[in-house]
Design a protein around this motif. Structure first.
Motif, PDB file in Angstrom:
ATOM      1  N   ASP A   9     -18.389  38.213  30.560  1.00 49.71           N
ATOM      2  CA  ASP A   9     -18.559  39.538  31.176  1.00 49.71           C
ATOM      3  C   ASP A   9     -19.075  39.505  32.608  1.00 49.71           C
ATOM      4  O   ASP A   9     -19.549  40.522  33.118  1.00 49.71           O
TER       5      ASP A   9
ATOM      6  N   SER B   5     -16.291  41.679  26.174  1.00 48.96           N
ATOM      7  CA  SER B   5     -17.475  42.146  25.458  1.00 48.96           C
ATOM      8  C   SER B   5     -17.066  43.040  24.298  1.00 48.96           C
ATOM      9  O   SER B   5     -15.979  43.630  24.292  1.00 48.96           O
TER      10      SER B   5
ATOM     11  N   ASN C 102     -24.379  43.650  25.355  1.00 51.57           N
ATOM     12  CA  ASN C 102     -24.402  42.262  25.815  1.00 51.57           C
ATOM     13  C   ASN C 102     -23.719  41.293  24.847  1.00 51.57           C
ATOM     14  O   ASN C 102     -23.703  40.081  25.093  1.00 51.57           O
TER      15      ASN C 102
ATOM     16  N   LEU D  54     -20.873  39.237  23.491  1.00 50.61           N
ATOM     17  CA  LEU D  54     -19.616  38.740  24.045  1.00 50.61           C
ATOM     18  C   LEU D  54     -18.639  38.344  22.944  1.00 50.61           C
ATOM     19  O   LEU D  54     -19.037  37.820  21.903  1.00 50.61           O
TER      20      LEU D  54
END
Length: 249
Positions: A120, A139, A162, A164
């Motif tokens: 990301d 993500s 957050n 991934l």
């Protein structure tokens, strides 16, 4: 061409897991890279450093990357090699569980500009004074946005933003997303999510268009703005001006 790169730990994190660089080879080709490591102290920074160091070494060994097809193959071949290095390191170091890294890179030659991405971290170009996002984040929330399960506004504040779906070191086989970009762009900006989570594209664009600032000052100002807003994460930026405002192609 003018370029500058910088990384900063931010205001919250005790250490920096990012790695960033800009390199130029014998043929005048440029390689920009930003990697955002994960896995905690002495693990995330190892993974990001392995990625940037590996690519940098291979880049400096060659007089030229070659044709566009050569470059795409080179990007993916090295991604596989880095992936294996990170997996091997994690196996040899039990305290490095969850070791991995994002990687966004841009390769500029006289003939082409291509971006590669996994994770990301983000790649942009500045064209006609407007910032255009080239890469797409791997993500969970971006996947949910693309499938219509979340709006972009909901994604910004999602508790799993957050998480991934892809990263170097996270799976046995990897392949970068490759983007072929118009050479008429004025500048290239690569960054970790420490920038994009703190500033909007419009805020970034405003700083990059400030003609009173040098290339170095623009990068420093962006990082300072992130820290002024709380500096929740490490932030890394690689910025290359291809042609100055008003300059003929």
């Amino acid at each position: 061409m003018k370029s500058f790169y910088l990384t900063d730990a931010g205001r919250v994190r005790s250490h920096n897991e990012d790695s960033v660089t800009i390199l130029k080879n014998q043929s005048g080709e440029y390689l920009l890279m930003v990697a955002d490591g994960m896995g905690g102290h002495r693990a995330g920074e190892v993974a990001s450093s392995l990625a940037v160091t590996h690519y940098g070494k291979r880049f400096n060994e060659m007089a030229s990357v070659g044709t566009k097809l050569d470059a795409v193959n080179w990007m993916n071949d090295n991604a596989s090699e880095v992936n294996n290095e990170i997996i091997s390191y994690a196996k040899e170091n039990p305290n490095a569980t969850g070791l991995g890294t994002t990687l966004v890179l841009a390769l500029l030659t006289k003939e082409y500009l291509i971006f590669g991405n996994i994770g990301d971290s983000t790649g942009y170009v500045l064209k006609n004074g407007h910032l255009h996002q080239v890469t797409k984040p791997h993500s969970l929330v971006n996947l949910l946005v693309e499938t219509g399960q979340l709006t972009e506004e909901e994604a910004k504040y999602h508790p799993k933003k957050n998480v991934l779906m892809k990263a170097l070191g996270a799976m046995e086989k990897v392949e970068l997303d490759i983007f072929d970009v118009d050479l008429s762009s004025e500048a290239i900006l690569l960054c970790s999510d420490g920038l994009t989570n703190m500033l909007t594209d419009e805020q970034i664009e405003k700083v990059l268009n400030d003609e009173s600032l040098t290339v170095e000052e623009k990068v420093i100002k962006l990082i300072r703005k992130c820290n002024a807003r709380g500096g929740q994460d490490n932030v890394s930026i690689a910025y290359l001006v291809i042609k100055e405002s008003g300059e003929e192609e």
